[in-house]
Design a protein around this motif. Sequence first.
Motif, PDB file in Angstrom:
ATOM      1  N   GLU A 105      38.111  58.080  44.947  1.00 18.74           N
ATOM      2  CA  GLU A 105      36.993  57.148  45.042  1.00 18.74           C
ATOM      3  C   GLU A 105      36.648  56.913  46.496  1.00 18.74           C
ATOM      4  O   GLU A 105      37.479  57.094  47.376  1.00 18.74           O
ATOM      5  CB  GLU A 105      37.339  55.806  44.394  1.00 18.74           C
ATOM      6  CG  GLU A 105      38.374  55.024  45.169  1.00 18.74           C
ATOM      7  CD  GLU A 105      38.445  53.562  44.745  1.00 18.74           C
ATOM      8  OE1 GLU A 105      37.428  53.028  44.297  1.00 18.74           O
ATOM      9  OE2 GLU A 105      39.511  52.973  44.883  1.00 18.74           O
ATOM     10  N   PRO A 146      35.485  54.048  49.229  1.00 14.23           N
ATOM     11  CA  PRO A 146      35.473  52.586  49.315  1.00 14.23           C
ATOM     12  C   PRO A 146      34.041  52.067  49.458  1.00 14.23           C
ATOM     13  O   PRO A 146      33.152  52.804  49.890  1.00 14.23           O
ATOM     14  CB  PRO A 146      36.278  52.307  50.586  1.00 14.23           C
ATOM     15  CG  PRO A 146      36.138  53.550  51.411  1.00 14.23           C
ATOM     16  CD  PRO A 146      36.019  54.683  50.439  1.00 14.23           C
ATOM     17  N   LEU A 147      33.832  50.828  49.052  1.00 10.87           N
ATOM     18  CA  LEU A 147      32.534  50.182  49.280  1.00 10.87           C
ATOM     19  C   LEU A 147      32.520  49.671  50.707  1.00 10.87           C
ATOM     20  O   LEU A 147      33.553  49.281  51.232  1.00 10.87           O
ATOM     21  CB  LEU A 147      32.374  48.969  48.360  1.00 10.87           C
ATOM     22  CG  LEU A 147      32.228  49.221  46.875  1.00 10.87           C
ATOM     23  CD1 LEU A 147      32.315  47.897  46.127  1.00 10.87           C
ATOM     24  CD2 LEU A 147      30.897  49.882  46.609  1.00 10.87           C
ATOM     25  N   TYR A 164      38.458  48.984  48.964  1.00  9.56           N
ATOM     26  CA  TYR A 164      38.777  49.809  47.796  1.00  9.56           C
ATOM     27  C   TYR A 164      38.831  48.942  46.545  1.00  9.56           C
ATOM     28  O   TYR A 164      39.076  47.735  46.619  1.00  9.56           O
ATOM     29  CB  TYR A 164      40.113  50.531  47.996  1.00  9.56           C
ATOM     30  CG  TYR A 164      39.983  51.720  48.912  1.00  9.56           C
ATOM     31  CD1 TYR A 164      39.624  52.958  48.413  1.00  9.56           C
ATOM     32  CD2 TYR A 164      40.193  51.584  50.281  1.00  9.56           C
ATOM     33  CE1 TYR A 164      39.486  54.051  49.242  1.00  9.56           C
ATOM     34  CE2 TYR A 164      40.058  52.673  51.131  1.00  9.56           C
ATOM     35  CZ  TYR A 164      39.708  53.902  50.601  1.00  9.56           C
ATOM     36  OH  TYR A 164      39.562  54.978  51.421  1.00  9.56           O
ATOM     37  N   SER A 165      38.651  49.593  45.388  1.00  5.12           N
ATOM     38  CA  SER A 165      38.526  48.836  44.141  1.00  5.12           C
ATOM     39  C   SER A 165      39.810  48.116  43.746  1.00  5.12           C
ATOM     40  O   SER A 165      39.776  47.176  42.969  1.00  5.12           O
ATOM     41  CB  SER A 165      38.111  49.774  43.014  1.00  5.12           C
ATOM     42  OG  SER A 165      39.105  50.751  42.827  1.00  5.12           O
ATOM     43  N   ASN A 178      35.315  42.473  44.711  1.00  6.15           N
ATOM     44  CA  ASN A 178      35.860  43.010  43.465  1.00  6.15           C
ATOM     45  C   ASN A 178      36.048  41.949  42.391  1.00  6.15           C
ATOM     46  O   ASN A 178      36.015  42.256  41.205  1.00  6.15           O
ATOM     47  CB  ASN A 178      37.223  43.663  43.717  1.00  6.15           C
ATOM     48  CG  ASN A 178      37.095  44.946  44.505  1.00  6.15           C
ATOM     49  OD1 ASN A 178      36.100  45.646  44.381  1.00  6.15           O
ATOM     50  ND2 ASN A 178      38.088  45.259  45.316  1.00  6.15           N
ATOM     51  N   THR A 179      36.339  40.708  42.801  1.00  2.00           N
ATOM     52  CA  THR A 179      36.736  39.682  41.841  1.00  2.00           C
ATOM     53  C   THR A 179      35.728  38.553  41.726  1.00  2.00           C
ATOM     54  O   THR A 179      35.760  37.805  40.751  1.00  2.00           O
ATOM     55  CB  THR A 179      38.077  39.054  42.258  1.00  2.00           C
ATOM     56  OG1 THR A 179      37.903  38.470  43.562  1.00  2.00           O
ATOM     57  CG2 THR A 179      39.178  40.084  42.326  1.00  2.00           C
ATOM     58  N   SER A 211      31.639  40.542  34.639  1.00  2.00           N
ATOM     59  CA  SER A 211      32.791  41.443  34.656  1.00  2.00           C
ATOM     60  C   SER A 211      33.725  41.194  33.475  1.00  2.00           C
ATOM     61  O   SER A 211      34.178  42.133  32.827  1.00  2.00           O
ATOM     62  CB  SER A 211      33.590  41.270  35.954  1.00  2.00           C
ATOM     63  OG  SER A 211      32.745  41.387  37.071  1.00  2.00           O
ATOM     64  N   ALA A 222      29.071  49.408  37.425  1.00  2.00           N
ATOM     65  CA  ALA A 222      29.799  49.510  38.689  1.00  2.00           C
ATOM     66  C   ALA A 222      29.671  48.203  39.478  1.00  2.00           C
ATOM     67  O   ALA A 222      28.729  47.437  39.281  1.00  2.00           O
ATOM     68  CB  ALA A 222      29.250  50.675  39.505  1.00  2.00           C
ATOM     69  N   VAL A 223      30.637  47.962  40.361  1.00  4.12           N
ATOM     70  CA  VAL A 223      30.678  46.704  41.116  1.00  4.12           C
ATOM     71  C   VAL A 223      29.351  46.392  41.845  1.00  4.12           C
ATOM     72  O   VAL A 223      28.804  45.303  41.674  1.00  4.12           O
ATOM     73  CB  VAL A 223      31.879  46.706  42.100  1.00  4.12           C
ATOM     74  CG1 VAL A 223      31.744  45.608  43.132  1.00  4.12           C
ATOM     75  CG2 VAL A 223      33.177  46.544  41.325  1.00  4.12           C
TER      76      VAL A 223
END
Length: 214
Positions: free
Chosen positions: A69, A71-72, A80-81, A88-89, A166, A180-181
């Motif tokens: 993957e 990273p964003l 990273y996820s 992410n959260t 989510s 996706a995020v």
Amino acid sequence: MRYFIITLGILILGVVLIAGRRGDLSRNRPMQIFPDMKRQAKLRPQTANGFFPNGFSSQLPPEGTIAQEQPLTVGGRAVYSFEDAPVNTGRQTGSTNFIALNPFPITGGFLARGEREFNIYCAPCHGRTGEGTGITKKIGAMAVVANLHDKRIVEFTDGEIFHVISQGKGVMQGYASQIAVPDRWAITGYLRALQLSRLGSVDDLAPELRAKLQ
Ligand code: HEC
């Protein structure tokens, strides 16, 4: 009497044999009648081993390997996820408090993406305007669908909306595995725009647009 004592003896022996050593620690390996694949020849990481020409058990990935993957990039940092990061959260790192604002910059393109995703994933239930009057409500498949213009939901922080998308809420399932995020944050941004469209006043418009309206 003799038989009684013998029977009692056998019983006591049986109980001791079956239950007597429960909880004891033993340094001996347990007897494995069917070991299946529990023990097998393998290379342990970071040890010397003659199997590969360079003598290491751990090898570098072959040339041309593609990372699983990317990273964003959020606020100039690569995330990273798997990280416990707000993006992410929807929560502040190491806490259960939701973050107030969308971690992505709100641009026209970002909102357009949010609109597209909202109309795909949310509109079937919440309707294109977010009132909770989508097709599933009309055909009676869903009895109560939240109106996203409710004061309570308007007062959610961006992090909380992201969290609902989510993880889901009540009968609404979570969409983490499907959206996706960055798209979940784009939907969050677009939902804010939908809510604002109900709450805004003429004064919020740019002067040239206001003039056009009057
Ligand atoms: C299959 C139907 C369905 C879809 C699709 C759906 N929702 Fe929901 N949603 C619901 C229902 C039903 C509720 C009310 C849940 C409850 O309170 O039990 C709800 C509740 C909510 C709430 C309020 C949660 C709360 O705490 O009260 C938000 C925000 C929300 N949805 C956003 C979204 C967004 C954004 C999407 C698109 C990614 C989406 N929903 C897709 C059915 C759906």
